[in-house]
Design a protein around this motif. Structure first.
Motif, short mmCIF file in Angstrom:
data_model
loop_
_atom_site.label_atom_id
_atom_site.label_comp_id
_atom_site.label_asym_id
_atom_site.label_seq_id
_atom_site.Cartn_x
_atom_site.Cartn_y
_atom_site.Cartn_z
N ILE A 108 0.83 -1.20 0.00
CA ILE A 108 0.00 0.00 0.00
C ILE A 108 0.87 1.25 0.00
O ILE A 108 0.58 2.21 -0.72
CB ILE A 108 -0.99 -0.01 1.19
CG1 ILE A 108 -1.95 -1.20 1.07
CG2 ILE A 108 -1.77 1.30 1.26
CD1 ILE A 108 -2.72 -1.30 -0.24
N HIS A 160 -5.57 -2.07 -6.68
CA HIS A 160 -5.01 -2.58 -5.43
C HIS A 160 -5.30 -1.64 -4.26
O HIS A 160 -5.39 -2.08 -3.12
CB HIS A 160 -3.49 -2.74 -5.55
CG HIS A 160 -3.06 -3.95 -6.30
ND1 HIS A 160 -2.84 -5.16 -5.69
CD2 HIS A 160 -2.80 -4.13 -7.62
CE1 HIS A 160 -2.47 -6.05 -6.60
NE2 HIS A 160 -2.43 -5.44 -7.77
N GLU A 162 -7.97 0.52 -4.03
CA GLU A 162 -9.38 0.87 -3.84
C GLU A 162 -10.01 0.05 -2.71
O GLU A 162 -9.82 -1.16 -2.62
CB GLU A 162 -10.16 0.65 -5.14
CG GLU A 162 -11.57 1.18 -5.07
CD GLU A 162 -12.30 1.13 -6.40
OE1 GLU A 162 -13.49 1.42 -6.41
OE2 GLU A 162 -11.66 0.77 -7.42
N THR A 163 -10.78 0.74 -1.89
CA THR A 163 -11.54 0.08 -0.83
C THR A 163 -12.93 -0.27 -1.36
O THR A 163 -13.34 0.20 -2.42
CB THR A 163 -11.68 0.99 0.39
OG1 THR A 163 -12.50 2.12 0.03
CG2 THR A 163 -10.32 1.46 0.90
N ALA A 164 -13.67 -1.05 -0.58
CA ALA A 164 -15.03 -1.40 -0.97
C ALA A 164 -15.91 -0.16 -1.13
O ALA A 164 -16.85 -0.16 -1.90
CB ALA A 164 -15.64 -2.36 0.04
N ASP A 167 -12.94 4.46 -2.09
CA ASP A 167 -11.83 5.37 -1.78
C ASP A 167 -10.51 4.69 -2.11
O ASP A 167 -10.41 3.47 -2.14
CB ASP A 167 -11.85 5.74 -0.29
CG ASP A 167 -13.05 6.60 0.07
OD1 ASP A 167 -13.44 7.44 -0.75
OD2 ASP A 167 -13.60 6.40 1.18
N ARG A 169 -6.78 3.93 -0.84
CA ARG A 169 -5.84 3.93 0.27
C ARG A 169 -4.50 4.36 -0.29
O ARG A 169 -4.04 3.82 -1.28
CB ARG A 169 -5.71 2.53 0.86
CG ARG A 169 -6.98 2.03 1.51
CD ARG A 169 -6.82 0.60 1.92
NE ARG A 169 -6.75 -0.19 0.68
CZ ARG A 169 -6.32 -1.43 0.62
NH1 ARG A 169 -5.88 -2.04 1.69
NH2 ARG A 169 -6.30 -2.09 -0.52
N ASP A 178 -9.08 11.84 -4.20
CA ASP A 178 -9.32 12.02 -2.78
C ASP A 178 -9.47 13.50 -2.42
O ASP A 178 -10.34 13.89 -1.65
CB ASP A 178 -8.18 11.42 -1.95
CG ASP A 178 -8.14 9.91 -2.04
OD1 ASP A 178 -9.19 9.28 -2.29
OD2 ASP A 178 -7.04 9.35 -1.87
#
Length: 184
Positions: A108, A160, A162-164, A167, A169, A178
């Motif tokens: 990340i 890789h 992207e959150t559910a 957004d 990370r 963002d």
């Protein structure tokens, strides 16, 4: 573009002054691609953590394609009558961006930083395309093809991150998406 890149000859249909302008922009693109190649390998060698193998293996095809892009740009510079400066000293002396600063880190952290690298490269490439388009459609076409590939690579990186919730990370770094969400 402070250097004079005006060649003594160029391709038919493009004047030498125009060619010099194009060569100057292409030289900056060459530096960006060579820098990106090295940055991708640096990440490949220094990514750690549970997503190590996914990122490690995702980067090799990107490295190969970016090297091909650099070769295409260098050969276009030569075809236009210019000199492709591909030495490390030329890259460091002429680049306008900061060096990649993440060392050994998790996926990340690296991908958040790489997302920002891709954003800068894509933005600069779009500006170059806008400038070169009216001067030389062949060079514009070359750069447009590279833009598509670079945007796809950035999408791979962002998938890789992207959150559910949609957004990204970024391990402390903020992308334009963002920033826009927070401002809106």
């Amino acid at each position: 573009m402070t250097k004079n890149h005006t060649p003594s000859y160029t391709v038919p249909g493009v004047g030498v002054e125009q060619a010099g302008d194009i060569i100057g922009h292409l030289q900056t693109r060459l530096h960006a691609l060579n820098d990106l190649h090295l940055t991708l390998k640096h990440i490949h060698w220094n990514v750690v953590g549970p997503h190590f193998i996914a990122v490690h293996e995702m980067l090799d095809p990107q490295v190969d394609r970016v090297r091909d892009m650099a070769d295409d740009v260098a050969e276009r510079i030569a075809a236009l009558g210019g000199v492709a400066h591909g030495t490390p000293a030329a890259l460091v002396a002429e680049r306008t961006w900061e060096d990649y600063s993440v060392g050994r880190a998790d996926a990340i952290a690296h991908l958040g930083a790489l997302d920002l690298v891709y954003t800068g490269i894509v933005e600069d490439l779009r500006k170059a395309i806008d400038h070169i388009g009216p001067l030389d459609t062949a060079t514009e076409d070359l750069l447009i093809g590279q833009l598509r590939d670079l945007e796809q690579f950035q999408w791979f990186v962002r998938a890789h991150l992207e959150t559910a919730g949609g957004d990204l990370r970024t391990a402390g770094a903020h992308t334009e998406t963002d920033a826009a969400r927070k401002a809106g």
